[in-house]
Design a protein around this motif. Structure first.
Motif, PDB file in Angstrom:
ATOM      1  N   GLY A 149      46.030  74.628  20.609  1.00 20.97           N
ATOM      2  CA  GLY A 149      44.584  74.733  20.449  1.00 20.97           C
ATOM      3  C   GLY A 149      43.852  74.698  21.773  1.00 20.97           C
ATOM      4  O   GLY A 149      42.944  75.505  22.029  1.00 20.97           O
ATOM      5  N   LEU A 218      31.258  76.361  11.044  1.00 26.44           N
ATOM      6  CA  LEU A 218      32.493  75.607  11.265  1.00 26.44           C
ATOM      7  C   LEU A 218      32.486  74.986  12.662  1.00 26.44           C
ATOM      8  O   LEU A 218      32.168  75.652  13.641  1.00 26.44           O
ATOM      9  CB  LEU A 218      33.709  76.533  11.115  1.00 26.44           C
ATOM     10  CG  LEU A 218      33.872  77.192   9.741  1.00 26.44           C
ATOM     11  CD1 LEU A 218      35.049  78.163   9.762  1.00 26.44           C
ATOM     12  CD2 LEU A 218      34.071  76.148   8.654  1.00 26.44           C
ATOM     13  N   ASN A 219      32.841  73.720  12.725  1.00 32.68           N
ATOM     14  CA  ASN A 219      32.833  73.018  14.002  1.00 32.68           C
ATOM     15  C   ASN A 219      34.102  73.316  14.798  1.00 32.68           C
ATOM     16  O   ASN A 219      35.187  73.428  14.219  1.00 32.68           O
ATOM     17  CB  ASN A 219      32.725  71.509  13.779  1.00 32.68           C
ATOM     18  CG  ASN A 219      31.395  71.106  13.199  1.00 32.68           C
ATOM     19  OD1 ASN A 219      30.364  71.671  13.551  1.00 32.68           O
ATOM     20  ND2 ASN A 219      31.406  70.127  12.296  1.00 32.68           N
ATOM     21  N   VAL A 221      37.436  72.646  16.817  1.00 30.82           N
ATOM     22  CA  VAL A 221      38.441  71.639  16.485  1.00 30.82           C
ATOM     23  C   VAL A 221      38.987  70.930  17.718  1.00 30.82           C
ATOM     24  O   VAL A 221      39.252  69.724  17.687  1.00 30.82           O
ATOM     25  CB  VAL A 221      39.601  72.290  15.699  1.00 30.82           C
ATOM     26  CG1 VAL A 221      40.719  71.292  15.449  1.00 30.82           C
ATOM     27  CG2 VAL A 221      39.092  72.859  14.380  1.00 30.82           C
ATOM     28  N   PHE A 222      39.132  71.657  18.817  1.00 31.63           N
ATOM     29  CA  PHE A 222      39.878  71.133  19.954  1.00 31.63           C
ATOM     30  C   PHE A 222      38.993  70.660  21.101  1.00 31.63           C
ATOM     31  O   PHE A 222      39.388  69.799  21.868  1.00 31.63           O
ATOM     32  CB  PHE A 222      40.870  72.185  20.454  1.00 31.63           C
ATOM     33  CG  PHE A 222      41.830  72.628  19.382  1.00 31.63           C
ATOM     34  CD1 PHE A 222      42.895  71.830  19.026  1.00 31.63           C
ATOM     35  CD2 PHE A 222      41.634  73.831  18.707  1.00 31.63           C
ATOM     36  CE1 PHE A 222      43.771  72.212  18.030  1.00 31.63           C
ATOM     37  CE2 PHE A 222      42.506  74.232  17.707  1.00 31.63           C
ATOM     38  CZ  PHE A 222      43.579  73.418  17.360  1.00 31.63           C
ATOM     39  N   GLU A 224      34.701  69.772  21.861  1.00 32.61           N
ATOM     40  CA  GLU A 224      33.381  69.671  21.241  1.00 32.61           C
ATOM     41  C   GLU A 224      32.507  70.864  21.588  1.00 32.61           C
ATOM     42  O   GLU A 224      31.727  71.342  20.754  1.00 32.61           O
ATOM     43  CB  GLU A 224      32.713  68.366  21.692  1.00 32.61           C
ATOM     44  CG  GLU A 224      31.438  68.048  20.930  1.00 32.61           C
ATOM     45  CD  GLU A 224      30.879  66.695  21.295  1.00 32.61           C
ATOM     46  OE1 GLU A 224      29.674  66.473  21.067  1.00 32.61           O
ATOM     47  OE2 GLU A 224      31.642  65.845  21.809  1.00 32.61           O
ATOM     48  N   HIS A 229      38.135  77.281  16.013  1.00 36.16           N
ATOM     49  CA  HIS A 229      38.012  76.523  14.768  1.00 36.16           C
ATOM     50  C   HIS A 229      38.939  77.153  13.732  1.00 36.16           C
ATOM     51  O   HIS A 229      39.634  78.138  14.018  1.00 36.16           O
ATOM     52  CB  HIS A 229      36.563  76.520  14.273  1.00 36.16           C
ATOM     53  CG  HIS A 229      35.966  77.883  14.118  1.00 36.16           C
ATOM     54  ND1 HIS A 229      36.214  78.697  13.040  1.00 36.16           N
ATOM     55  CD2 HIS A 229      35.140  78.595  14.929  1.00 36.16           C
ATOM     56  CE1 HIS A 229      35.566  79.832  13.174  1.00 36.16           C
ATOM     57  NE2 HIS A 229      34.911  79.810  14.320  1.00 36.16           N
ATOM     58  N   ALA A 230      38.944  76.592  12.541  1.00 35.99           N
ATOM     59  CA  ALA A 230      39.876  77.055  11.509  1.00 35.99           C
ATOM     60  C   ALA A 230      39.670  78.519  11.150  1.00 35.99           C
ATOM     61  O   ALA A 230      40.625  79.223  10.793  1.00 35.99           O
ATOM     62  CB  ALA A 230      39.739  76.192  10.256  1.00 35.99           C
ATOM     63  N   SER A 233      41.482  80.987  13.719  1.00 36.62           N
ATOM     64  CA  SER A 233      42.868  80.616  14.009  1.00 36.62           C
ATOM     65  C   SER A 233      43.761  81.101  12.880  1.00 36.62           C
ATOM     66  O   SER A 233      43.295  81.366  11.767  1.00 36.62           O
ATOM     67  CB  SER A 233      42.997  79.093  14.131  1.00 36.62           C
ATOM     68  OG  SER A 233      42.070  78.567  15.045  1.00 36.62           O
TER      69      SER A 233
END
Length: 379
Positions: A149, A218-219, A221-222, A224, A229-230, A233
């Motif tokens: 990530g 969507l926030n 992930v790895f 800030e 994000h998901a 990916s």
């Protein structure tokens, strides 16, 4: 001179994590494809010299040389051996390389290459849970632990990809996959899977109708302040895929029409911490070894581990973007680790046959900063 040809390529649908295929043991998931492959070609399994099977999380239900177990579960003759390969995400593409090399060398006449991963039942990294799998000498050389990530974030920063860039690529992956399903392009490659809930015939991960606004909710992930994000990916998935390979002479003897031959097969390594950049040098190496140019290749499959991977590959290689992942990629279809190399090959080979494309190339990033690259030639 011997060559290695593919005469059949089949795969299961790709199931979402804890989705339609989660109830199927990975040995059975493998066996379904293996049995279908022999039946599709109309051959007696006893002629198969070996099953070379990719699998990444070789623990729990996926341990004990799943290649051999799956071959027996498929009803193959007891004379058929099996060996399990781990080159991380490229495991089944490496299985294909080993199979081709063995055929060309004369060690094999007929071999199956493919792989499986049930990520629902055998979560990623579960085999290494609680264990130091890197060791002190590795960590002395690379104090920063590898992270896919964070590697994807580094690539986005290095190549200047914005959140809109990576999200737009993700939306296009789903749109291409939706068109492929609508046009029936996967029908000739998918093996239906019977489950207790019913028959699974289609990939589960495709989500049509997304927008930049919906992905924008969507926030990261790895990091800030990152872009990964998901939604941009690859999806955690369950699935299996396999290719029946043999020498051209053996195909003629069996009365089988080869689909493609393995033209060129190479490997490349790159930064193991960023981990995801090796498809770029692998592709350059494959082109140099083959004598072909990027424009000679009519279709590309570059695994969509994260959106920056194929985007950086495009930026560096200068390929025609319309030829990249024409039926969608892992962002939409999913990424069952040990099966993905064979899944990409299956999709690419069928696309080449259906569209009369002479050369196709596939490549994918792999743990440790590695990549396989394979060029196929239509026959």
């Amino acid at each position: 001179m011997r060559d290695a040809v593919i005469v059949a390529a089949r795969r299961t649908p790709i199931g979402k994590r804890n989705g339609a295929l989660a109830g199927v043991h990975p040995v059975d998931l493998s066996a379904i494809v293996l049995a279908d492959l022999a039946a599709t070609a109309g051959i007696d399994s006893a002629v198969i010299d070996d099953v070379i099977w990719g699998c990444v999380t070789q623990g729990g239900e996926q341990t004990g040389d799943i290649a051999r177990t799956a071959a027996l579960a498929a009803g193959y003759a007891e004379s058929v051996t099996g060996v399990t390969v781990d080159r991380q995400c490229g495991s089944s593409q490496q299985a294909l390389h080993f199979a081709a090399a063995g055929i060309v060398a004369g060690q094999y006449d007929v071999v199956v290459a493919g792989g499986v991963e049930s990520m629902s039942r055998n979560p990623m990294f579960s085999a290494a849970q609680g264990k130091d799998y890197l060791g002190p000498r590795y960590t002395a050389r690379y104090p920063e632990p590898p992270s896919q990530g964070l590697g994807a974030e580094t690539m986005a920063e290095r190549w200047g990809f914005s959140r809109a860039d990576v999200d737009t690529f993700a939306l296009e992956s789903h749109a291409k996959a939706e068109r492929a399903v609508s046009d029936g392009r996967f029908l000739g490659q998918i093996v239906p899977v019977q489950t207790e809930q019913g028959i699974v015939t289609a990939d589960q991960g495709i989500r049509p109708g997304g927008t930049l606004e919906s992905l924008g909710a969507l926030n990261p992930v790895f990091r800030e302040d990152g872009v990964i994000h998901a939604g941009n990916s690859s999806q955690i998935s369950d699935g299996s895929a396999a290719l029946l390979m043999m020498s051209g002479q053996k195909a003629e003897e069996f009365g089988l029409t080869p689909l493609v031959r393995v033209h060129t097969a190479v490997l490349a390594g790159d930064d193991p911490v960023v981990m995801l950049t090796a498809p770029i040098p692998a592709t350059r190496k494959a082109l140099a070894k083959s004598g072909l140019t990027i424009d000679d290749i009519g279709a590309f499959e570059v695994n969509e581990a994260f959106a920056p991977v194929p985007l950086a590959w495009l930026a560096e290689l200068g390929a025609d973007a319309s030829r990249l992942n024409p039926n969608g990629g892992a962002i939409a279809l999913g990424h069952p680790l040990g099966a993905s190399g064979a899944r990409l090959a299956t999709t690419l080979v069928h696309h080449m046959v259906d569209n009369g494309i002479r050369y196709g190339l596939q490549t994918m990033c792999e743990g440790g900063g590695q990549a396989n690259a394979t060029i196929f030639e239509l026959l």
